[in-house]
Design an enzyme around this catalytic site. Structure first.
Site, short mmCIF file in Angstrom:
data_model
loop_
_atom_site.label_atom_id
_atom_site.label_comp_id
_atom_site.label_asym_id
_atom_site.label_seq_id
_atom_site.Cartn_x
_atom_site.Cartn_y
_atom_site.Cartn_z
CB VAL A 87 -0.93 0.04 1.23
CG1 VAL A 87 -1.69 1.36 1.29
CG2 VAL A 87 -1.91 -1.13 1.20
CB ALA A 132 4.87 2.54 0.99
CE LYS A 133 5.24 -1.34 8.04
NZ LYS A 133 6.17 -0.53 8.83
N GLY A 134 4.22 -2.90 3.20
CA GLY A 134 3.93 -4.11 2.45
C GLY A 134 3.83 -5.29 3.40
CG ASP A 173 7.31 -3.84 9.81
OD1 ASP A 173 7.60 -2.77 10.34
OD2 ASP A 173 6.28 -4.48 10.11
#
Ligand code: NAD
Length: 443
Positions: A87, A132-134, A173
Site C-alpha cells: 500500500v 508505504a507498507k507491504g 519490518d
C-alpha cells in the site's frame, strides 16, 4: 496484480474505487487497535489544524493498494498460494518508504494504516519520502529457508512496477530481516539487468547497507529523550528510567540513555523483568541476552511483571516492546514524568487524555522511533552516491535530523497549545498538505 485504487492515475483502466472508500476516512474508528488509535489522533489533529475537508479526504485515503498472489512449490511438493500486499499511502514528498512484514494475521486494512503512519513519520523527520507498507500473509516460523526465499523473490517480481529507488523503497519490518532485503535487492536487480542497491534499505552492510542502521532507532530514542529533558530543564544524571522490551530498540535505548548518565532501574522482555533502584548493569544484560536470547534467569534485580514495570516510580518510561501497553485501564497508575514511545503505538488513544491530565509528557512514536527511517534514508543516499560514510558521520547526521524534528514538533505543540503527539501530527499534516497544494491535483 490487482490495483484497488490509484489517486495519481485516476483514468488508469484498472482504477476501481471500492464502495467503502467513497466516503471519507477509509479506516474503521475505535480504540481497539493501534492503527485505529492512530486514526483517532489524525482526526483530532485535522480538527485542530482546521484542515480543508477535501484535503482531509485526500490524506485519509491511500494513493495505491496492490494485492498479488504468490504461488510457491513447497518443500513437500505441494503448491501453495500466498497473498502479498503493498500500500502506498502517499508519495507527494518523494518515493514512498516503508517496511514489509510477514505475518499470518496481516490483512490489507492493517497494511493501509501502517502505510499512513509512515507518511507522517517521514514528514516529521523531514526526509523526502512518502509513506508505504507491504506484507505477505504467511507464517515464517512454518517455512523453510528455501520457501522463504521463493516467497520473497516471487513477491518482488510481482511488485516490479511498484518498487524502485525512485518510486517505492521497502525495508525490514516484523519477521523480515537483512537476508530478505538482500533477496529483494537481488531479484529486482536481476530483472533490471544492473545492481540497484537503493531499491531497499536495511540491507547487510557488505551489499550497500549503512553503518549505524542497527542501532539507529534506539539512538533516536536517546536523542529525543535528551532533547525533551533539555526543554523540561531536567538534568539527565539525576533521572531514573524503566525500559519495557529488550530487543533491538529497548536494549540500544537503555544502553545509550545509560551512557548519558540516566540510571536504568528496570528492564524487561516477554519473559518478565527486573527492578533495581541502584541501577541495572545494561551492558551485562545485553551480553546475557546475546548468549541466552532472553532476560529470564539473568537475576538483574527484583523480578517484576511487565505490568508492574510500567507503573514503577521513575522519571522516564520507554515502552519499546509492543502496541497498546498503556491504555485507559492502567494509565492512571503511571508515575513517570516523561514517556518516550520506542515501540509503535504503545499508548492507546483512550489513554491520551488521562496521561495528559496527569501532566505526563509523551514523545510520540512517529517522532521518538523515527531514527530507523532516518538512517534508512541515509542508507538510500549512500547507495545513490556510491560512497559510504563512517559510523560517526551517520550518527552525527541522525543526531542533527532527530534534534531538528524534535524542535519543530515541540514548537508546533506550543503554537497549537496541544500535546507533542498532536503537535507531531499537525506538523506532518501541515507539511504534506502544503506540498500537495503547491504541486496541485493533476487530472
Ligand atoms: P525486537 O523483536 O527486537 O524486540 C522486541 C522486544 O519486546 C523483545 O525483548 C521481546 O521479548 C519484548 N516483548 C515482546 N512481547 C512483549 C510483551 N508482551 N511484554 C514485554 N516485552 C515484550 O523488536 P524491536 O525491533 O526492538 O521493535 C520493538 C518495537 O519498536 C515494535 O513496536 C516495533 O514496531 C518498533 N519499532 C522498531 C524499529 C526498529 O528499527 N527495530 C523502528 C521503529 C519502531
Amino acid at each position: 496484480m490487482l490495483i484497488l485504487n490509484d489517486k495519481t492515475f485516476k483514468n488508469h483502466n484498472l482504477y476501481i474505487m471500492p464502495e467503502e472508500y467513497k466516503e471519507p476516512a477509509p479506516y474503521r474508528r475505535g480504540e481497539a487497535n493501534p492503527f485505529e488509535s492512530m486514526m483517532v489522533r489524525f482526526d483530532k489533529a485535522c480538527e485542530l489544524y482546521k484542515l480543508d475537508k477535501g484535503l482531509y479526504n485526500y490524506l485519509a485515503s491511500p494513493v495505491k493498494q496492490v494485492i498479488v498472489s504468490i504461488p510457491v512449490t513447497m518443500d513437500n511438493g505441494t503448491l501453495e498460494v500466498f497473498e502479498g500486499y503493498r500500500v502506498i499511502h502517499d508519495n507527494i514528498l518523494g518515493p514512498s518508504k516503508g517496511g514489509i512484514r510477514y505475518s499470518p494475521d496481516v490483512d490489507i486494512d492493517e497494511v493501509k494504516a501502517l502505510a499512513s503512519w509512515m507518511t507522517w513519520k517521514c514528514a516529521i523527520a523531514n526526509i523526502p519520502f512518502g509513506g508505504a507498507k507491504g506484507a505477505v500473509k504467511c507464517d515464517p516460523k512454518k517455512l523453510s529457508q528455501r520457501e522463504l526465499e521463493l516467497i520473497t523473490r516471487r513477491y518482488t517480481v510481482n511488485m516490479l512496477e511498484i518498487f524502485g529507488p525512485d518510486s517505492d523503497i521497502p525495508a525490514p519490518d516484523m519477521n523480515t530481516d537483512e537476508q530478505i532485503m538482500a533477496w529483494i535487492m537481488d531479484t529486482y536487480s536481476m530483472h533490471k539487468k544492473e545492481t540497484v542497491t537503493g531499491v531497499v534499505t536495511g540491507k547487510p552492510i557488505i551489499i550497500g547497507g549503512s553503518k549505524g542502521r542497527r542501532e539507529a532507532t534506539g539512538r533516536g530514542v536517546m536523542i529525543a529523550t535528551m532533547a525533551a529533558l533539555k526543554t523540561l530543564e531536567i538534568d539527565p544524571t539525576s533521572t531514573t528510567c524503566a525500559v519495557q522490551g529488550f530487543g533491538n530498540v529497548g536494549s540500544v535505548s537503555a544502553q545509550l540513555l545509560n551512557e548519558k548518565g540516566i540510571k536504568i532501574i528496570a528492564i524487561s522482555d516477554v519473559s518478565g523483568g527486573y527492578y533495581d533502584k541502584n541501577g541495572i548493569d545494561v551492558n551485562k544484560a545485553i551480553e546475557y541476552v546475546s548468549k541466552n536470547k532472553t532476560l529470564e534467569g539473568g537475576n538483574f534485580g527484583t523480578p517484576v511483571t511487565n505490568e508492574e514495570l510500567l507503573e514503577i516510580e521513575c522519571d522516564i518510561l520507554v515502552p519499546a516492546a509492543k502496541e497498546d501497553q498503556i491504555s485507559a485501564h492502567n494509565a492512571n497508575n503511571i508515575k513517570a514524568k516523561l514517556i518516550v514511545e520506542g515501540a509503535n503505538g504503545p499508548i492507546s488513544a483512550d489513554a491520551d487524555d488521562i496521561i495528559a491530565g496527569k501532566g505526563i509528557r509523551v514523545i510520540p512514536d512517529i517522532l521518538a522511533n523515527s531514527g530507523g527511517v532516518i538512517v534508512s534514508y541515509l542508507e538510500w543516499v549512500q547507495d545513490r552516491i556510491g560512497y559510504f560514510w563512517d559510523e560517526d558521520d551517520v550518527n552525527n547526521r541522525l543526531n542533527r535530523m532527530m534534534s531538528e524534528a524534535f524542535d519543530v514538533v515541540y514548537d508546533t505543540s506550543i503554537k497549537y497549545n496541544t500535546t507533542l503527539r498532536l503537535g507531531a501530527y499537525i506538523h506532518a499534516i501541515d507539511k504534506v498538505s502544503k506540498v500537495l497544494k503547491l504541486r496541485g491535483i493533476y487530472g
